[in-house]
Structure formats: C-alpha cells, structure tokens
Design a protein around this motif. Structure first.
Motif, PDB file in Angstrom:
ATOM      1  N   THR A  44      51.217  49.707  37.007  1.00 27.75           N
ATOM      2  CA  THR A  44      50.822  48.316  36.759  1.00 27.75           C
ATOM      3  C   THR A  44      49.553  47.946  37.527  1.00 27.75           C
ATOM      4  N   ILE A  45      49.233  48.745  38.561  1.00 24.33           N
ATOM      5  CA  ILE A  45      48.096  48.374  39.415  1.00 24.33           C
ATOM      6  C   ILE A  45      46.787  48.334  38.625  1.00 24.33           C
ATOM      7  N   LYS A  46      46.646  49.239  37.660  1.00 23.31           N
ATOM      8  CA  LYS A  46      45.414  49.247  36.853  1.00 23.31           C
ATOM      9  C   LYS A  46      45.248  47.902  36.143  1.00 23.31           C
ATOM     10  N   GLU A  47      46.355  47.461  35.572  1.00 22.58           N
ATOM     11  CA  GLU A  47      46.358  46.183  34.856  1.00 22.58           C
ATOM     12  C   GLU A  47      46.058  45.042  35.836  1.00 22.58           C
ATOM     13  N   GLN A  48      46.695  45.127  37.017  1.00 24.46           N
ATOM     14  CA  GLN A  48      46.493  44.091  38.034  1.00 24.46           C
ATOM     15  C   GLN A  48      45.035  44.070  38.491  1.00 24.46           C
ATOM     16  N   ALA A  49      44.461  45.269  38.650  1.00 27.45           N
ATOM     17  CA  ALA A  49      43.072  45.358  39.110  1.00 27.45           C
ATOM     18  C   ALA A  49      42.129  44.718  38.094  1.00 27.45           C
ATOM     19  N   SER A  50      42.377  45.001  36.823  1.00 28.23           N
ATOM     20  CA  SER A  50      41.525  44.437  35.777  1.00 28.23           C
ATOM     21  C   SER A  50      41.642  42.912  35.772  1.00 28.23           C
ATOM     22  N   PHE A  51      42.881  42.426  35.918  1.00 32.88           N
ATOM     23  CA  PHE A  51      43.109  40.983  35.929  1.00 32.88           C
ATOM     24  C   PHE A  51      42.486  40.344  37.173  1.00 32.88           C
ATOM     25  N   LEU A  52      42.554  41.082  38.275  1.00 30.27           N
ATOM     26  CA  LEU A  52      41.981  40.584  39.529  1.00 30.27           C
ATOM     27  C   LEU A  52      40.456  40.466  39.407  1.00 30.27           C
ATOM     28  N   ILE A  53      39.846  41.478  38.820  1.00 34.07           N
ATOM     29  CA  ILE A  53      38.391  41.431  38.632  1.00 34.07           C
ATOM     30  C   ILE A  53      38.029  40.266  37.710  1.00 34.07           C
ATOM     31  N   THR A  54      38.837  40.092  36.662  1.00 34.11           N
ATOM     32  CA  THR A  54      38.630  38.939  35.777  1.00 34.11           C
ATOM     33  C   THR A  54      38.678  37.643  36.594  1.00 34.11           C
ATOM     34  N   GLY A  55      39.672  37.550  37.466  1.00 36.51           N
ATOM     35  CA  GLY A  55      39.817  36.359  38.301  1.00 36.51           C
ATOM     36  C   GLY A  55      38.607  36.135  39.201  1.00 36.51           C
ATOM     37  N   LEU A  56      38.139  37.217  39.830  1.00 40.78           N
ATOM     38  CA  LEU A  56      36.983  37.086  40.744  1.00 40.78           C
ATOM     39  C   LEU A  56      35.727  36.678  39.975  1.00 40.78           C
ATOM     40  N   ILE A  57      35.563  37.252  38.780  1.00 38.18           N
ATOM     41  CA  ILE A  57      34.394  36.893  37.971  1.00 38.18           C
ATOM     42  C   ILE A  57      34.469  35.409  37.599  1.00 38.18           C
ATOM     43  N   ILE A  58      35.678  34.968  37.229  1.00 37.28           N
ATOM     44  CA  ILE A  58      35.850  33.549  36.876  1.00 37.28           C
ATOM     45  C   ILE A  58      35.482  32.678  38.070  1.00 37.28           C
ATOM     46  N   ILE A  59      35.957  33.066  39.263  1.00 35.66           N
ATOM     47  CA  ILE A  59      35.687  32.255  40.458  1.00 35.66           C
ATOM     48  C   ILE A  59      34.183  32.166  40.709  1.00 35.66           C
ATOM     49  N   GLU A  60      33.510  33.318  40.702  1.00 36.59           N
ATOM     50  CA  GLU A  60      32.065  33.315  41.006  1.00 36.59           C
ATOM     51  C   GLU A  60      31.269  32.561  39.944  1.00 36.59           C
ATOM     52  N   MET A  61      31.655  32.763  38.679  1.00 32.32           N
ATOM     53  CA  MET A  61      30.894  32.120  37.600  1.00 32.32           C
ATOM     54  C   MET A  61      31.178  30.619  37.535  1.00 32.32           C
ATOM     55  N   ALA A  62      32.469  30.282  37.580  1.00 31.32           N
ATOM     56  CA  ALA A  62      32.834  28.877  37.389  1.00 31.32           C
ATOM     57  C   ALA A  62      32.396  28.005  38.560  1.00 31.32           C
ATOM     58  N   LEU A  63      32.394  28.586  39.750  1.00 35.03           N
ATOM     59  CA  LEU A  63      32.026  27.780  40.918  1.00 35.03           C
ATOM     60  C   LEU A  63      30.543  27.904  41.254  1.00 35.03           C
ATOM     61  N   ASN A  64      29.815  28.678  40.434  1.00 36.15           N
ATOM     62  CA  ASN A  64      28.368  28.860  40.655  1.00 36.15           C
ATOM     63  C   ASN A  64      28.070  29.270  42.097  1.00 36.15           C
ATOM     64  N   ILE A  65      28.752  30.312  42.569  1.00 37.79           N
ATOM     65  CA  ILE A  65      28.537  30.747  43.948  1.00 37.79           C
ATOM     66  C   ILE A  65      27.266  31.598  43.984  1.00 37.79           C
TER      67      ILE A  65
END
Lengths: 284, 354
Positions: B281-302
């Motif tokens: 499941t870690i592969k799936e979690q990693a992909s979802f985590l990267i998705t989350g980090l991208i969302i954070i950086e993009m949405a918050l304009n960091i």
C-alpha cells in the motif's frame, strides 16, 4: 426498520450526510444572498455530477482493462499484455494531481479555442481525465478477485462444465462474488473524485486564473472556494479562533466560503464513513 | 526483483526519452517561430543598428532600400514598414514578458535542483511521519477495540463528557478530512503558513491521508487477528491482553514508539504480518502523499517551491521548465517505488528463509 438503519454504520452516515446537506441548504436559503446561493447550488450539482461520471467511467475503464489484461495474459503472444501492464504502471507513477491538472488545462484550451461549448461534452471530458488516474486501483482489486477465485475449485469446475471463461469472469466472479467489493471501492472513488476535482479546480482558479479562468470551465465547489469572497470567508475562521466572540458572525456574514468548505469537508468525511461502514458490515 | 528493476528502468528511460523529445520539439518550435519572424528583415541584412524610434534612421533605411531595389518604391516602403512594425512589436513583447519569460539554462537548472532537493526532503519527512502516524493510530484503535470487546459491562460516560468527546472527535475528523488549502486559509491570518514546517505538518494531517491509510492498516490488523495462528498462540499461553496497564498487556510506550515491538505478545506477530502486507500500500500512499504536497504548494502559492514553480511556469507557458519539473516529480515517485519493491523483496526473502 429505522433502528436497523441507525445500527448500520453506512446507512447511518448516509443519513447524516443527507441531513447535513439538507440543513446547510436550509440555512443558506435563509441567510445567504440569492446570487451566492445560486452559485453554491450550481457548484454543488456540477461537482457531484462530475464525481458521479467519474465513478461510471472508472467502473467501465477498470472492467474493460481487467478483462483485456486477463485474456491477453492467457494468450500465447505476451507482448500486448506486457505493453498494457507497462502503460498502466506508467500511469500509476504519475501523481494523480499532475495528470488531472494537465487534462483540465487541455480541456480548457479546447473550450477557449471554441471546440467545446456544451457542458454535456465538457463534464464527461473532465470526468474522464480524473477517472484515467483513479481507475488503476480498481483494476488491481478486480485482478485480485479473479486471481483469488481462479485458485478455487469452482473456477475449474465451471470451465470443465463448458461455461465460457468470459461468463465465469464477468458474471460469476466479478458480479456474483465481488460486487460488494466493487461497490465499496466505487464509494471510495466517489470521495476521491470530489477531493481531486475540488483541488484541481482550486489550483487552476488560484494559480492559472489569468489564463484558464472560471469562464472556461464549469463552476465547481473548488473554483467557488478559490473566489476572493470565499477566501475571505475562510480567512475569517482564523480570526474567529483568536476572537471567539466573532464565531457567531461566521454563520451569517461569511456564509458563502463557509458553506462551500463545509460541503466539501463534510461530504469527504461522510463518504469515508459510508465506505468504511459498508466494508465493516460486509467484513471486507 | 531483477524483473521489477528492469521494468522500473524501462519506464524511467521511456518517460525520460518522451519528455526530452517534447522538450527538444518545443525548443525547435520556439526557435522556428523566431526565425520566421526574422526572415523578412534578414533579406536586407543585419538591421540591428537601426533605431526604430528614430525618424531619421527610418527614413535612411527606406532610402537605402530604394537605392538597392530601384523601381519598386511602393513595395519597398511596405516591406520596411512591416519590418519596423515587427521589430517594435518584438521589443514591446520582450518588455512585457521580461519578468515572466524564462528559458532553461544551467543557472535555472541549479535553482530547480535546489527546489527539487527541498521537495524530496519535505516528502521524506512527511512520509516518515505519516508512516509512524498510520501505524500508531491503527494500533491504538485496534487495542481499544479489543479492550472494549472484552469488557464485561459497558459503562456510560457522563453527558458532559460524552458531548466533549463527540465534539472533539467531530472537530478532529473535520481537520483530518479538510483539504490542505481549507486548513491553511482558515489559520492564515494568525500564523505564517508559508514555512516548510507548516507545509510538512499540513501534509501529514490534511487531505484525509492519515485517517485513510490508518484505516487500511487497521483493516490489515483486523484481518490478521482473525487468522488461526492467533488462536493457537493464545491457547499456548502467549500474552494476549490489550490492556495498557496489565503486565501481559500492551503498554502505551510500545504503541507510541517509532519502531514498534510487542515482545512476548501475540500482537507482535499480528503487527509484523500486517506491516508486511502494508508494504504494497505504501506505493499508493506515496503517490497520494505527493499529490497532497503538490496541492499544498500550488494552492497556497508557496514561493520558491517546486510545485508552485511548475504552476508559475505553466501560466507563463515556459514548457521546457515545466517538463524538467515533471521529470523530477516522476523520478521521486519511481524512486519510492524502487525502494518499496526492494523492502518487499527483502521481507519476502526473510519470510521464506531464502
């Protein structure tokens, strides 16, 4: 009957979800101005319509690819099977948000160029972009189910009885013996679709707003949340945290952003509980 | 393992080749556009010295062209006017885009590398934190469920306590299921949300990541605890109490320790088997985590972060830079997949005594 519904976690949460949305709708009807209310309603309907389409596309895509993989694997020439597996693994390695973001940008370019005008075409295209990056997990589940039943006697027994393999896979394994698993996964896909869609719309509206704006894509809860009015409403929550006396104002003066955020978060939470409850009830 | 490595290597090579081809095509296309624009002016040689804003230079150019190409006054004048207009357009376009148009250079690559390293570091920290959080929450929930199941009578808490617990639980669920941008905007007025620490924290607690994967780990624990070997171990007197205070129970210290061990307890085996299953499941979690980090950086304009940079470059249509960033993100996912496959392979070897 009512007691039964309450005891079942999934039914209970379905009820809570519907009641929560109804309560939010009534509150908004009473205290939110009419143009904003229309926007929230349109965003809500659009978001859930696209999410529903994602579920349908995901099911169709996954079912088709599972069958393709199964029969290609059984064939003598392994090259098509390896190629398809390679492509699927490639999609798996692309973070969902990146793939969907590029899909959305492509759709909005088509809209801007005038190739796409009707929402009847745009919605399915957006849904397809999301389902393309969601359906792989579904394929894994279906493949697991088929592999599990192939090890059991009944599979060989049915084949010996002359029942075509397609029927055994489609009807006996996937439909008769796996539909609970499939339905449970579909509920999770519905939640994931809402989350991804809102996030992409939010990102596009915030980051690419000069180029790909809300005019080119239908209004969804993500794009509504990215509007300056909604953002100010959400920022007010922070103010209320340090000034508790201000909390009451949130529900009257900052209703647009608060309603949209509530609908997103509450829906995600409820859908998670529904899927979880369903899995627990059927001991999946 | 060898087969998997070959597959990973092939997909890395394939994606790299495809993206580099697109990069070359994009660069060639841009160059062709510039060449097309300059083609008209090149027939009169290098006109770089002509100042288009100076009327004397303009008149001198027209006279010179008319001397070189006599007998076509109208045509010459139109050609010179067109060249001058193009040069003016080009000048104002460059001025307009001077702060947005960027090309991929070694300097830019260095900047992107710095952002990439930062992205990978944040990703690694968040991955470790979620891995710990997922297991701890699942173990805690499992132990509590077991304790409740064994309790002979249910004691009802007071009304106030019940209300406090319900409100606290609901609030916690609301935070855990909130998309990162909702949490960040809600507290932006009071806290600085653009720091790396905040980003990592947001990556762990938001987007439903922690609760979803804790639930998956919990499901593995439950499935494992139903297996026959657990009953056998209990019959053979292995410690099986889930009370944190009992001598044969699971103390809180063991539950919250980063590397968890429950020696002498049946749960040690349930946990390690569930941990092994969780690897897939870690592969799936990693992909979802990267998705989350991208969302954070993009949405918050960091600013100064890889995903925000990608969004910015997409906006300004600097596709060569976007391609390089995508390649970086793809390598991160692939790197994780290779590590997970290797860990799985090692665990498999250990279990099968190879």
């Amino acid at each position: 009957m009512f007691k039964q519904l309450i005891i079942k976690k999934d039914s209970r949460w379905l009820g809570i979800w519907l009641l929560g949305i109804l309560a939010a709708g009534i509150w908004d009807n009473l205290f939110l101005n009419k143009p904003a209310l229309r926007q929230v309603a349109a965003g809500f309907v659009n978001t859930f319509s696209i999410a529903l389409l994602v579920v349908i596309f995901t099911l169709l895509l996954a079912w088709g690819v599972t069958l393709a993989l199964h029969f290609l694997d059984a064939g003598k020439n392994k090259a098509p099977y390896l190629l398809l597996t390679f492509l699927l693994n490639l999609i798996r390695s692309i973070p969902q948000i990146v793939g969907i973001l590029f899909g959305y940008v492509a759709v909005s370019v088509l809209v801007q160029a005038g190739f796409l005008r009707s929402e009847a075409v745009i919605f399915p295209l957006l849904a397809f972009c999301i389902s393309l990056f969601v359906f792989i997990e579904f394929v894994d589940l279906m493949r697991e189910r088929i592999a599990h039943y192939q090890k059991l006697d009944f599979y060989n027994a049915m084949r010996v009885c002359g029942i075509p393999e397609g029927r055994v896979i489609n009807f006996d394994i996937l439909w008769k013996n796996s539909r609970i698993h499939i339905l449970n996964k579909l509920i999770s896909v519905f939640g994931a679709a809402i989350f991804l869609q809102c996030s992409v719309d939010f990102i596009i509206s915030v980051g690419l707003s000069t180029d790909v704006n809300s005019v080119t894509l239908p209004a969804t809860m993500g794009s509504l949340l990215a509007k300056i009015d909604s953002k100010q409403d959400i920022l007010a929550i922070g103010y209320a945290l340090t000034h508790p006396g201000y909390v009451g104002n949130l529900f009257f003066e900052h209703l647009l952003g608060l309603s949209v955020a509530f609908l997103i978060v509450f829906s995600l939470m409820s859908i998670y509980h529904i899927a979880n409850g369903y899995a627990e009830r059927h001991r999946l | 393992m060898k087969r998997k490595l070959i597959e990973h290597g092939m997909s890395i090579a394939f994606v790299t080749a495809v993206l580099l081809c697109i990069l070359c095509m994009e660069r060639a296309g841009t160059q062709a556009g510039i060449d097309r624009e300059n083609a008209a002016s090149r027939q009169y040689g290098d006109l770089g010295f002509v100042d288009v804003s100076d009327p004397f230079h303009k008149a001198l150019l027209k006279d010179a062209v008319n001397i070189f190409y006599p007998g076509q006054f109208e045509k010459n004048n139109a050609a010179v006017e067109s060249i001058l207009a193009n040069r003016e357009d080009e000048f104002s376009r460059k001025l307009r885009k001077s702060n947005v148009e960027e090309r991929l250079s070694w300097e830019k690559c260095g900047l992107l590398l710095g952002m990439f390293v930062k992205f990978v570091l944040v990703y690694a920290v968040v991955m470790l934190l979620t891995y710990y959080g997922v297991q701890t929450l699942a173990v805690f929930r499992f132990a509590r469920k077991k304790l409740r199941a064994r309790a002979s009578k249910t004691t009802f808490p007071g009304v106030v306590l019940l209300i406090v617990k319900t409100v606290g639980k609901t609030a916690a669920y609301f935070v855990l299921f909130s998309p990162a941008y909702v949490i960040a905007y809600s507290i932006r007025t009071e806290f600085n949300t653009d720091t790396v620490i905040f980003m990592a924290l947001l990556g762990v607690i938001s987007n439903g990541l922690l609760v979803t994967y804790a639930n998956k780990f919990y499901a593995f624990l439950v499935a494992e605890s139903r297996k026959g070997y657990v009953e056998t171990a209990v019959v053979k007197n292995l410690a099986a109490s889930y009370s944190p205070r009992a001598s044969d129970g699971i103390p809180y210290g063991s539950m919250f320790r980063p590397i968890k061990h429950f020696r002498g307890h049946v749960f040690e085996h349930i946990f390690s088997n569930a941990q092994h299953q969780y690897l897939s499941t870690i592969k799936e979690q990693a992909s979802f985590l990267i998705t989350g980090l991208i969302i954070i950086e993009m949405a918050l304009n960091i600013h100064g972060h890889l995903s925000y940079e990608m969004l910015r470059q997409m906006l300004y249509k600097n596709w060569d830079i976007v391609i390089v960033i995508i390649l970086g993100i793809f390598y991160t996912v692939k790197g994780t997949e290779i590590v997970v496959d290797y860990l799985g392979y090692r665990a498999e070897k250990r279990i099968e005594n190879k």
